[in-house]
Design an enzyme around this catalytic site. Sequence first.
Site, short mmCIF file in Angstrom:
data_model
loop_
_atom_site.label_atom_id
_atom_site.label_comp_id
_atom_site.label_asym_id
_atom_site.label_seq_id
_atom_site.Cartn_x
_atom_site.Cartn_y
_atom_site.Cartn_z
CB ILE A 31 -1.00 -0.05 1.18
CG1 ILE A 31 -2.23 0.80 0.89
CG2 ILE A 31 -0.35 0.34 2.48
CD1 ILE A 31 -3.37 0.53 1.85
CD GLN A 93 9.09 -8.81 11.27
OE1 GLN A 93 10.01 -9.28 11.94
NE2 GLN A 93 8.04 -9.53 10.87
CG HIS A 99 6.18 -8.78 5.25
ND1 HIS A 99 6.05 -8.74 6.62
CD2 HIS A 99 6.89 -7.68 4.91
CE1 HIS A 99 6.65 -7.65 7.08
NE2 HIS A 99 7.18 -6.99 6.07
CG HIS A 101 9.27 -5.70 1.34
ND1 HIS A 101 8.42 -4.63 1.40
CD2 HIS A 101 9.51 -6.04 2.62
CE1 HIS A 101 8.18 -4.32 2.67
NE2 HIS A 101 8.84 -5.16 3.44
P1 5GP Z 1 8.15 -4.20 6.89
O1 5GP Z 1 8.70 -2.82 7.16
O2 5GP Z 1 7.51 -4.83 8.10
O3 5GP Z 1 9.14 -5.09 6.21
O4 5GP Z 1 7.05 -3.96 5.79
C1 5GP Z 1 5.69 -3.84 6.02
C2 5GP Z 1 5.09 -3.40 4.70
O5 5GP Z 1 3.69 -3.59 4.78
C3 5GP Z 1 5.34 -1.92 4.36
O6 5GP Z 1 6.00 -1.82 3.12
C4 5GP Z 1 3.94 -1.33 4.32
O7 5GP Z 1 3.79 -0.38 3.31
C5 5GP Z 1 3.06 -2.54 4.07
N1 5GP Z 1 1.72 -2.43 4.64
C6 5GP Z 1 1.39 -2.06 5.90
N2 5GP Z 1 0.06 -2.10 6.06
C7 5GP Z 1 -0.46 -2.51 4.88
C8 5GP Z 1 -1.80 -2.74 4.43
O8 5GP Z 1 -2.78 -2.58 5.16
N3 5GP Z 1 -1.95 -3.16 3.16
C9 5GP Z 1 -0.89 -3.35 2.31
N4 5GP Z 1 -1.14 -3.76 1.09
N5 5GP Z 1 0.39 -3.15 2.71
C10 5GP Z 1 0.60 -2.73 3.97
#
Ligand code: 5GP
Length: 137
Positions: A31, A93, A99, A101
């Site tokens: 998102i 994280q 997840h 990317h």
């Molecule tokens: P992290 O920083 O934990 O590796 O990445 C989390 C990712 O989840 C971020 O890139 C953020 O933009 C994405 N994200 C967080 N909330 C949502 C959501 O509700 N929907 C979608 N599609 N992505 C999300």
Amino acid sequence: MKDCIFCKIVAGEMPSTKLFENDHVLAFLDIYPGAQGHSLVIPKKHYVNLIDVPEKELQEVIKIVKKIGVAQVNGLGAHGFNVHQSNNKEAGQVVFHLHFHVLPRKENDGLGFRWNPQKANPEELKITQEKIIKALK
Ligand code: 5GP
Ligand code: ZN
């Protein structure tokens, strides 16, 4: 898991822009994309990160990581892609449901990972090697 955004997306309680799903895995668009097509690939079951995911489940996820990256190349005209994944808060994280990317890349797109490489000290390499090898046993 209660209060997990990605579990809510899997359950259909929150919307997402889905790209692919099977019994084990869901892929959808991030998102807050770092590039057009920035995708997330998750196991449908809740695991925090690579530390607690069983190998079998991880295999299912990584297969789809490859599939999404190849689709970014073939479908978006990307010249390549990066796979990025964080484990625990200190590693950046933010969402605590495993997840990956998958980020499509183009020449001169200005994206980059920030770290500060410095020539290793041979003695430090040896000490670090011993510690990691010991922990692998
Ligand atoms: P992290 O920083 O934990 O590796 O990445 C989390 C990712 O989840 C971020 O890139 C953020 O933009 C994405 N994200 C967080 N909330 C949502 C959501 O509700 N929907 C979608 N599609 N992505 C999300
Ligand atoms: Zn979850």
